[in-house]
Motif scaffolding. Structure first.
Motif, PDB file in Angstrom:
ATOM      1  N   ALA A 538      66.130  12.631  47.449  1.00  0.00           N
ATOM      2  CA  ALA A 538      65.828  14.063  47.369  1.00  0.00           C
ATOM      3  C   ALA A 538      66.338  14.655  46.061  1.00  0.00           C
ATOM      4  O   ALA A 538      65.661  15.459  45.415  1.00  0.00           O
ATOM      5  CB  ALA A 538      66.451  14.796  48.561  1.00  0.00           C
ATOM      6  N   LEU A 539      67.525  14.243  45.666  1.00  0.00           N
ATOM      7  CA  LEU A 539      68.116  14.746  44.420  1.00  0.00           C
ATOM      8  C   LEU A 539      67.260  14.346  43.221  1.00  0.00           C
ATOM      9  O   LEU A 539      67.019  15.160  42.314  1.00  0.00           O
ATOM     10  CB  LEU A 539      69.534  14.197  44.280  1.00  0.00           C
ATOM     11  CG  LEU A 539      70.373  14.708  43.116  1.00  0.00           C
ATOM     12  CD1 LEU A 539      70.493  16.215  43.147  1.00  0.00           C
ATOM     13  CD2 LEU A 539      71.767  14.070  43.155  1.00  0.00           C
ATOM     14  N   VAL A 545      61.380  17.521  39.049  1.00  0.00           N
ATOM     15  CA  VAL A 545      60.629  18.785  38.999  1.00  0.00           C
ATOM     16  C   VAL A 545      61.291  19.774  38.043  1.00  0.00           C
ATOM     17  O   VAL A 545      60.618  20.431  37.241  1.00  0.00           O
ATOM     18  CB  VAL A 545      60.513  19.391  40.418  1.00  0.00           C
ATOM     19  CG1 VAL A 545      59.944  20.805  40.350  1.00  0.00           C
ATOM     20  CG2 VAL A 545      59.639  18.519  41.302  1.00  0.00           C
ATOM     21  N   VAL A 546      62.620  19.886  38.114  1.00  0.00           N
ATOM     22  CA  VAL A 546      63.325  20.840  37.262  1.00  0.00           C
ATOM     23  C   VAL A 546      63.183  20.464  35.784  1.00  0.00           C
ATOM     24  O   VAL A 546      63.078  21.345  34.924  1.00  0.00           O
ATOM     25  CB  VAL A 546      64.810  20.940  37.668  1.00  0.00           C
ATOM     26  CG1 VAL A 546      65.587  21.825  36.690  1.00  0.00           C
ATOM     27  CG2 VAL A 546      64.938  21.505  39.076  1.00  0.00           C
ATOM     28  N   PHE A 560      63.825  30.723  35.106  1.00  0.00           N
ATOM     29  CA  PHE A 560      63.249  30.252  36.367  1.00  0.00           C
ATOM     30  C   PHE A 560      64.336  30.153  37.433  1.00  0.00           C
ATOM     31  O   PHE A 560      65.468  29.745  37.149  1.00  0.00           O
ATOM     32  CB  PHE A 560      62.601  28.880  36.193  1.00  0.00           C
ATOM     33  CG  PHE A 560      61.209  28.919  35.627  1.00  0.00           C
ATOM     34  CD1 PHE A 560      60.101  28.823  36.452  1.00  0.00           C
ATOM     35  CD2 PHE A 560      61.006  29.082  34.273  1.00  0.00           C
ATOM     36  CE1 PHE A 560      58.824  28.859  35.944  1.00  0.00           C
ATOM     37  CE2 PHE A 560      59.732  29.125  33.731  1.00  0.00           C
ATOM     38  CZ  PHE A 560      58.633  29.012  34.567  1.00  0.00           C
ATOM     39  N   ILE A 561      63.973  30.509  38.655  1.00  0.00           N
ATOM     40  CA  ILE A 561      64.857  30.343  39.808  1.00  0.00           C
ATOM     41  C   ILE A 561      64.292  29.218  40.672  1.00  0.00           C
ATOM     42  O   ILE A 561      63.118  29.249  41.044  1.00  0.00           O
ATOM     43  CB  ILE A 561      64.959  31.640  40.634  1.00  0.00           C
ATOM     44  CG1 ILE A 561      65.519  32.765  39.767  1.00  0.00           C
ATOM     45  CG2 ILE A 561      65.838  31.426  41.872  1.00  0.00           C
ATOM     46  CD1 ILE A 561      65.391  34.129  40.399  1.00  0.00           C
ATOM     47  N   VAL A 562      65.104  28.237  40.966  1.00  0.00           N
ATOM     48  CA  VAL A 562      64.660  27.073  41.738  1.00  0.00           C
ATOM     49  C   VAL A 562      65.438  27.028  43.049  1.00  0.00           C
ATOM     50  O   VAL A 562      66.670  26.956  43.041  1.00  0.00           O
ATOM     51  CB  VAL A 562      64.880  25.763  40.957  1.00  0.00           C
ATOM     52  CG1 VAL A 562      64.419  24.570  41.775  1.00  0.00           C
ATOM     53  CG2 VAL A 562      64.151  25.814  39.615  1.00  0.00           C
ATOM     54  N   GLU A 563      64.721  27.081  44.150  1.00  0.00           N
ATOM     55  CA  GLU A 563      65.365  26.985  45.477  1.00  0.00           C
ATOM     56  C   GLU A 563      65.221  25.568  46.004  1.00  0.00           C
ATOM     57  O   GLU A 563      64.135  24.992  45.963  1.00  0.00           O
ATOM     58  CB  GLU A 563      64.719  27.967  46.458  1.00  0.00           C
ATOM     59  CG  GLU A 563      65.339  27.905  47.851  1.00  0.00           C
ATOM     60  CD  GLU A 563      64.663  28.856  48.840  1.00  0.00           C
ATOM     61  OE1 GLU A 563      64.504  28.468  50.015  1.00  0.00           O
ATOM     62  OE2 GLU A 563      64.285  29.975  48.425  1.00  0.00           O
ATOM     63  N   VAL A 564      66.326  25.015  46.502  1.00  0.00           N
ATOM     64  CA  VAL A 564      66.303  23.664  47.057  1.00  0.00           C
ATOM     65  C   VAL A 564      66.753  23.694  48.516  1.00  0.00           C
ATOM     66  O   VAL A 564      67.317  24.685  48.983  1.00  0.00           O
ATOM     67  CB  VAL A 564      67.211  22.707  46.254  1.00  0.00           C
ATOM     68  CG1 VAL A 564      66.770  22.647  44.802  1.00  0.00           C
ATOM     69  CG2 VAL A 564      68.667  23.123  46.338  1.00  0.00           C
ATOM     70  N   MET A 575      74.622  19.246  42.805  1.00  0.00           N
ATOM     71  CA  MET A 575      74.372  18.029  42.030  1.00  0.00           C
ATOM     72  C   MET A 575      73.146  18.157  41.138  1.00  0.00           C
ATOM     73  O   MET A 575      73.121  17.643  40.011  1.00  0.00           O
ATOM     74  CB  MET A 575      74.210  16.825  42.974  1.00  0.00           C
ATOM     75  CG  MET A 575      75.469  16.486  43.736  1.00  0.00           C
ATOM     76  SD  MET A 575      76.851  16.129  42.617  1.00  0.00           S
ATOM     77  CE  MET A 575      78.233  16.732  43.556  1.00  0.00           C
ATOM     78  N   SER A 576      72.114  18.846  41.610  1.00  0.00           N
ATOM     79  CA  SER A 576      70.932  19.027  40.762  1.00  0.00           C
ATOM     80  C   SER A 576      71.237  19.971  39.611  1.00  0.00           C
ATOM     81  O   SER A 576      70.678  19.826  38.513  1.00  0.00           O
ATOM     82  CB  SER A 576      69.742  19.538  41.582  1.00  0.00           C
ATOM     83  OG  SER A 576      70.031  20.765  42.219  1.00  0.00           O
TER      84      SER A 576
END
Length: 605
Positions: A538-539, A545-546, A560-564, A575-576
């Motif tokens: 998953a990581l 993608v990021v 950009f805002i990234v939701e995981v 960790m990402s």
């Protein structure tokens, strides 16, 4: 001459993914400590040549390199450094910049060179002063060299760390290649020989074979234990075909040899397969594709943590401190004597060269031996027959909670290890819902063939927890099938359901059996394990993608805002963020206030 601490950072030997992450972390951690940092280009050769190859680094000098493969500092083999005169020039060029602290990122040879330089530093400095090239005051101010070594090598052959920088990324390349080769091999019912790197260490071959479900592997530390190994290998492959396999994949480490020390090449294995299987075989030598490309999330995170620890170590070191190797053991940063690590590493090489293979395996450690033992079991064409008069346990195997990458590989291993030890695996469909509905059937060796690389859960999973009358139904099913134990591979919902059965033991004797939970959840929020099955995959998906989002963000000068995912655990987010160089990360464990947002917006401006 310098009054503040000055340190140099270099990469040497073969490049490895994650070196840039380590350089970035070391540079910025040292700058944060108010030290002056110099990048040494082209490894030890750059140290010898000096001039523009030793440059001051700023915070921005290492910007944007986290996701880059190779090394921004460059690397080169340096025959000149093998000579004392070459090392004297290296000392001279370092001292022209006031540098007497080094962070060296490389493999066995590079770290050995760093250790030699440290041992000779004082005598070389005295020679330079005697020759009049340096002032006598240098003897007092720069009388010692501090060294911190980081293992940057895909081979993973160095003592002092469980995993070296670059190894995880190389395994990703190998696994991807083996998955691709397996599909074409199965289509044509062909045998393939895949050669991987590793020098005299079989880690890449061993772990690559485990991860891909390969049918045979040859490693330097433990060659086949009989002279007619060719016939034995082909017998295993032939029987596998008869059992229903459509392909035969043999993984060969580049340093593979037989028990007499004779090299086993991938070309020779191809000849053997063609001769004994009487079919066309193909060879794929993966080569430098294993070392190239963007580092994996794990390599980025580990290299970042190790780089910061190395900067801390060299800046805190005293003149009497020995050179250290900064490594990862049991998922924790450890400091070891560089001298001892180099000596132990050389011992393994000697053992392999002298055909003392049992000793070589002992030096590799328990985890390595266990992995090889498991591989030898999993690659059997069929299980060993159960011993006479042995009690054969009936073990229910299921997956519970949300699907996680790696569930099928775990299920395959459990089923085959059980059957090889004479027990009977029972597959439970759809988790605890299947247990309630009596959706259970016996599984055999070939039932899990090809499961290792597949995602999801072939058994099916659910978040169902038995309640009320469902507990009675589950107990009846266990009694009906004579289940002696349960192995549940899953996440929080699976753990909760298993605990429910445990709590109801006093009401239902059928639940009074061993219940084993194997953590499998991308959230990585399960007790008793630092890493759950699926979290690493998953990581890597997030990081991939990021990396793409960052390219767009840079081009458009946009935030950009990234939701995981992760529910109430911030593991994936944290960790990402480290692996991608995010400017800010918000965690459930930390919380967030309006003042935090205001401050962060100002920083981003």
């Amino acid at each position: 001459m310098a009054k503040t601490a000055r340190l140099g950072v270099l990469t040497s030997g073969g490049d490895a993914q994650g070196m840039n992450a380590a350089v970035r972390s070391a540079v910025r951690a040292a700058l944060e400590r108010k030290a002056e940092v110099f990048g040494i280009f082209e490894g030890f050769q750059g140290m010898i040549e000096g001039g523009n190859l030793i440059r001051p680094f700023s915070w921005d000098s290492v910007g944007g390199v986290l996701q880059e493969g190779g090394t921004l500092l460059g690397t080169a083999r340096s025959p000149d450094f093998l000579r004392r005169e070459g090392r004297k020039e290296a000392v001279y060029n370092l001292l022209l910049q006031g540098i007497n602290r080094l962070i060296v990122i490389g493999g066995d040879g590079s770290l050995t060179g760093a250790q030699v330089l440290r041992e000779e530093w004082r005598s070389l400095l005295e020679e330079l002063v005697a020759e009049g090239r340096l002032e006598p005051s240098y003897l007092e101010e720069f009388g010692f060299l501090t060294v911190a070594g980081l293992v940057g090598s895909i081979d993973n052959d160095m003592f002092g760390t469980d995993l070296s920088i670059g190894t995880d990324s190389a395994l990703h390349r190998i696994t991807e290649a083996l998955d691709a080769i397996t599909s074409t091999a199965a289509s044509h019912q062909r045998a393939f020989v895949v050669e991987v790197m590793g020098h005299h260490c079989g880690h890449l071959a061993l772990m690559g074979a485990l991860a891909s479900g390969a049918d045979f592997a040859l490693i330097p530390e433990s060659p086949p234990n009989l002279d007619e190994w060719e016939e034995r290998m082909c017998s295993i492959l032939r029987t596998g075909r008869e059992m229903g396999r459509r392909d035969s994949i043999v993984v060969v480490a580049e340093g593979a040899q037989d028990r007499h020390g004779n090299a086993i090449s991938s070309a020779y294995v191809e000849e053997v397969l063609t001769k004994y299987l009487e079919e066309e075989a193909r060879v794929t030598v993966l080569g430098h594709v294993q070392r190239g490309g963007s580092p994996s999330a794990s390599d980025r995170v580990m290299a970042t943590l190790l780089g910061a620890a190395a900067a801390e170590a060299v800046l805190n070191a005293k003149s009497s401190d020995e050179a250290v190797l900064i490594g990862f053991e049991n998922n924790k940063i450890v400091h070891s004597s560089l001298t001892e690590c180099v000596e132990q590493t050389h011992k393994v090489g000697r053992c392999i060269h002298e055909c003392r293979f049992d000793e070589a395996m002992e030096y590799r450690g328990k985890a390595y031996k266990d992995s090889f033992r498991i591989l030898r079991t999993l690659i059997r064409a069929n299980p060993r027959p159960p011993p006479p008069n042995k009690r054969r346990l009936r073990v229910a195997v299921m997956t519970g909670g949300a699907p996680a990458p790696g569930m099928n590989a775990a299920t395959r291993a459990v089923v085959r290890m059980l059957e090889d030890n004479g027990h009977i695996p029972l597959g439970v469909k759809w988790g605890f819902r299947g247990l309630i509905d009596d959706d259970i059937e016996e599984m055999n060796w070939m039932a899990v063939n090809g499961w290792a690389p597949t995602g999801g859960s072939e058994l099916g999973s659910s978040r169902k927890t038995p309640e009320g009358a469902e507990l009675y139904a589950a107990a009846q099913v266990l009694e009906k099938h004579g289940v002696d134990a349960i192995v549940m591979i899953g996440g929080w919902a699976g753990y909760h359901a298993a605990h429910k059965l445990y709590e109801e033991r006093h009401n239902f004797p059928a639940f009074d059996i061993p219940i084993i939970c194997i953590p499998a959840s991308i959230n990585n929020n399960l007790p008793g394990s630092e890493l759950s099955i699926g979290a690493d995959t998953a990581l890597n998906s997030i990081v991939e993608v990021v990396d793409k989002i960052k390219q767009s963000a840079v081009a458009l000068n946009r935030c950009f805002i990234v939701e995981v995912m992760g529910r109430y655990c911030g593991y994936l987010a944290l960790m990402s963020a480290i692996a991608t160089g995010a400017e800010r990360v918000y965690l459930h464990e930390e919380g967030i206030t309006l003042k935090d947002l205001e401050r962060d917006i100002e920083l981003l401006r």
